[in-house]
Scaffold this motif. Structure first.
Motif, mmCIF file in Angstrom:
data_model
loop_
_atom_site.group_PDB
_atom_site.id
_atom_site.type_symbol
_atom_site.label_atom_id
_atom_site.label_comp_id
_atom_site.label_asym_id
_atom_site.label_seq_id
_atom_site.Cartn_x
_atom_site.Cartn_y
_atom_site.Cartn_z
ATOM 1 N N SER A 179 28.851 29.949 46.684
ATOM 2 C CA SER A 179 30.500 29.455 46.143
ATOM 3 C C SER A 179 30.369 30.534 44.731
ATOM 4 C CB SER A 179 30.396 28.186 45.372
ATOM 5 O OG SER A 179 30.066 27.201 46.411
ATOM 6 N N MET A 180 31.550 30.976 44.796
ATOM 7 C CA MET A 180 32.065 31.766 43.682
ATOM 8 C C MET A 180 33.933 31.423 43.383
ATOM 9 S SD MET A 180 34.535 34.179 45.040
ATOM 10 C CE MET A 180 34.739 34.965 44.173
ATOM 11 N N HIS A 181 33.266 32.150 41.644
ATOM 12 C CA HIS A 181 34.947 32.307 41.638
ATOM 13 C C HIS A 181 34.892 33.585 40.632
ATOM 14 C CE1 HIS A 181 37.026 31.321 37.408
ATOM 15 N NE2 HIS A 181 37.879 31.150 38.465
ATOM 16 N N ASP A 182 35.927 34.089 40.715
ATOM 17 C CA ASP A 182 36.570 35.102 40.075
ATOM 18 C C ASP A 182 37.148 35.075 39.240
ATOM 19 O OD1 ASP A 182 37.708 35.662 42.197
ATOM 20 O OD2 ASP A 182 36.829 38.019 41.900
ATOM 21 N N TYR A 183 37.322 35.774 37.483
ATOM 22 C CA TYR A 183 38.656 36.141 36.858
ATOM 23 C C TYR A 183 38.652 37.351 36.637
ATOM 24 C CZ TYR A 183 41.966 34.347 33.004
ATOM 25 O OH TYR A 183 43.018 34.222 32.103
ATOM 26 N N LEU A 184 39.749 38.084 36.929
ATOM 27 C CA LEU A 184 40.066 39.371 37.153
ATOM 28 C C LEU A 184 41.018 39.683 36.195
ATOM 29 C CD1 LEU A 184 39.294 40.974 40.219
ATOM 30 C CD2 LEU A 184 37.770 40.510 38.373
ATOM 31 N N THR A 185 41.593 40.631 34.844
ATOM 32 C CA THR A 185 42.711 40.529 34.323
ATOM 33 C C THR A 185 42.521 42.684 33.865
ATOM 34 O OG1 THR A 185 41.535 40.191 32.647
ATOM 35 C CG2 THR A 185 42.824 38.395 33.493
ATOM 36 N N TRP A 186 44.217 42.706 34.068
ATOM 37 C CA TRP A 186 44.467 44.484 34.395
ATOM 38 C C TRP A 186 45.183 44.245 33.521
ATOM 39 C CZ3 TRP A 186 43.112 42.945 39.037
ATOM 40 C CH2 TRP A 186 44.279 41.979 39.874
ATOM 41 N N ASP A 187 46.517 45.514 32.848
ATOM 42 C CA ASP A 187 47.688 45.768 32.755
ATOM 43 C C ASP A 187 48.841 45.033 33.549
ATOM 44 O OD1 ASP A 187 46.495 46.566 30.057
ATOM 45 O OD2 ASP A 187 46.913 49.070 30.586
ATOM 46 N N THR A 188 49.285 44.386 32.389
ATOM 47 C CA THR A 188 50.461 43.479 33.350
ATOM 48 C C THR A 188 51.076 44.793 33.716
ATOM 49 O OG1 THR A 188 50.523 42.399 31.336
ATOM 50 C CG2 THR A 188 52.284 42.449 32.597
ATOM 51 N N GLY A 189 51.395 44.929 35.949
ATOM 52 C CA GLY A 189 52.493 45.056 35.737
ATOM 53 C C GLY A 189 51.366 46.049 36.369
ATOM 54 N N SER A 190 50.408 46.557 36.031
ATOM 55 C CA SER A 190 49.668 48.456 36.650
ATOM 56 C C SER A 190 49.321 48.144 38.400
ATOM 57 C CB SER A 190 48.560 48.202 35.021
ATOM 58 O OG SER A 190 48.144 47.250 35.363
ATOM 59 N N ARG A 191 48.836 46.745 39.002
ATOM 60 C CA ARG A 191 48.675 47.214 39.962
ATOM 61 C C ARG A 191 48.547 45.981 40.900
ATOM 62 N NH1 ARG A 191 42.189 46.576 40.126
ATOM 63 N NH2 ARG A 191 42.050 48.039 38.130
ATOM 64 N N ILE A 192 48.523 45.819 41.937
ATOM 65 C CA ILE A 192 48.689 45.162 43.080
ATOM 66 C C ILE A 192 47.924 44.940 44.017
ATOM 67 C CG2 ILE A 192 50.565 44.980 45.442
ATOM 68 C CD1 ILE A 192 53.025 47.138 45.084
ATOM 69 N N TYR A 193 47.569 43.344 44.410
ATOM 70 C CA TYR A 193 46.109 43.260 44.763
ATOM 71 C C TYR A 193 46.413 43.201 45.788
ATOM 72 C CZ TYR A 193 41.580 40.978 45.191
ATOM 73 O OH TYR A 193 40.588 40.500 45.705
ATOM 74 N N LYS A 194 45.840 43.863 47.325
ATOM 75 C CA LYS A 194 46.133 42.736 48.405
ATOM 76 C C LYS A 194 47.242 43.389 49.252
ATOM 77 C CE LYS A 194 41.449 40.582 49.537
ATOM 78 N NZ LYS A 194 40.894 41.449 50.526
ATOM 79 N N ASP A 195 47.953 44.170 48.999
ATOM 80 C CA ASP A 195 49.648 44.773 49.573
ATOM 81 C C ASP A 195 50.031 43.476 48.886
ATOM 82 O OD1 ASP A 195 48.223 46.763 50.238
ATOM 83 O OD2 ASP A 195 47.768 46.505 51.695
ATOM 84 N N VAL A 196 49.679 42.687 47.901
ATOM 85 C CA VAL A 196 50.921 41.515 47.261
ATOM 86 C C VAL A 196 51.425 41.971 46.358
ATOM 87 C CG1 VAL A 196 51.592 39.246 46.998
ATOM 88 C CG2 VAL A 196 49.972 39.455 49.334
ATOM 89 N N ASP A 197 52.829 41.940 46.346
ATOM 90 C CA ASP A 197 53.765 42.569 44.444
ATOM 91 C C ASP A 197 53.731 41.488 44.349
ATOM 92 O OD1 ASP A 197 54.622 44.297 42.732
ATOM 93 O OD2 ASP A 197 56.129 45.624 44.064
ATOM 94 N N TYR B 261 38.815 32.252 44.307
ATOM 95 C CA TYR B 261 37.848 31.490 44.752
ATOM 96 C C TYR B 261 37.677 31.715 45.994
ATOM 97 C CZ TYR B 261 40.395 28.833 41.076
ATOM 98 O OH TYR B 261 40.894 28.510 39.241
ATOM 99 N N GLY B 262 35.375 31.562 46.851
ATOM 100 C CA GLY B 262 35.553 31.446 47.609
ATOM 101 C C GLY B 262 34.254 31.439 47.650
ATOM 102 N N TYR B 263 33.709 32.076 48.644
ATOM 103 C CA TYR B 263 31.665 32.474 48.949
ATOM 104 C C TYR B 263 31.182 33.475 48.738
ATOM 105 C CZ TYR B 263 33.398 27.036 49.931
ATOM 106 O OH TYR B 263 33.820 26.039 49.926
ATOM 107 N N TYR B 264 30.465 33.898 48.487
ATOM 108 C CA TYR B 264 29.142 34.651 49.554
ATOM 109 C C TYR B 264 28.706 34.106 50.152
ATOM 110 C CZ TYR B 264 31.015 38.708 45.580
ATOM 111 O OH TYR B 264 31.207 38.764 45.021
ATOM 112 N N GLU B 265 28.543 35.005 51.771
ATOM 113 C CA GLU B 265 27.840 34.975 52.782
ATOM 114 C C GLU B 265 27.090 35.967 53.319
ATOM 115 O OE1 GLU B 265 31.172 32.133 55.270
ATOM 116 O OE2 GLU B 265 30.684 34.374 55.988
ATOM 117 N N GLU B 266 25.286 36.217 52.645
ATOM 118 C CA GLU B 266 24.992 36.917 52.333
ATOM 119 C C GLU B 266 23.322 37.198 53.144
ATOM 120 O OE1 GLU B 266 26.216 38.860 48.441
ATOM 121 O OE2 GLU B 266 24.742 37.905 47.975
ATOM 122 N N GLU B 267 22.494 38.552 53.018
ATOM 123 C CA GLU B 267 21.390 37.870 54.129
ATOM 124 C C GLU B 267 20.656 39.061 53.177
ATOM 125 O OE1 GLU B 267 22.379 40.014 57.949
ATOM 126 O OE2 GLU B 267 22.714 38.283 58.034
#
Length: 167
Positions: free
Chosen positions: A90-108, A118-124
């Motif tokens: 199970s995973m959680h991440d919290y990422l911050t950057w300068d306001t308005g400086s980037r678009i994430y996953k093509d969603v403006d 939130y989500g999961y890492y599936e690994e080998e």
């Protein structure tokens, strides 16, 4: 269904994944690349990657101007062979950057300054020369909350990580 993984191997893999998150957040790129098998592959990240060196180069560029906190917990680990294993974290991440400086996953998103994911890492994993390494990593996001409309951030006097504390 994978077989039961010996406790010592489960501990080594858990330590491997803990180092992965720590190296990401402390931006220790030379150490991060050492956690992967030479032929490791990656899926589901916000960027493509062709092998471990490319993954680290790409994630380091992606996180260059980002403050990050990554957490992995509740691992389910199982043996798939004497020197191979699979896991789900199970995973959680919290990422911050300068306001308005980037678009994430093509969603403006106007006034976005980061995400909470939130989500999961599936690994080998594969044991190579007596060491467990990540041989495949897939990031599966089940939820992404954009962070928007940040007010003035207070400056706290906090102690930063000592990257030499534990390897």
């Amino acid at each position: 269904m994978p077989d039961i993984l010996p406790a010592a191997d489960a501990h080594e893999i858990s330590t491997l994944k803990a180092r992965y998150f720590y190296y990401l957040d402390t931006k220790q790129w030379a150490r991060l690349v050492e956690l992967f098998a030479s032929d490791a592959s990656f899926e589901g990240f916000a960027f493509g990657a062709d092998g471990p060196a490319d993954f680290v180069a790409t994630v380091s560029a992606f996180l260059a101007d980002v403050q990050s906190t990554h957490q992995g917990f509740m691992p389910r680990l199982g043996a798939t062979g004497p020197d191979t294993a699979r896991g789900v974290w199970s995973m959680h991440d919290y990422l911050t950057w300068d306001t308005g400086s980037r678009i994430y996953k093509d969603v403006d998103v106007p006034a976005m300054y980061g995400i909470r994911g939130y989500g999961y890492y599936e690994e080998e994993y594969r044991r190579v020369d007596g060491r467990w390494l990540i041989s495949f990593s897939r990031l599966v996001r089940t939820r992404i909350d954009p962070l928007v409309n940040r007010g003035p951030a207070p400056e706290y006097d906090v102690l930063g990580p000592d990257v030499s504390w534990v390897g």
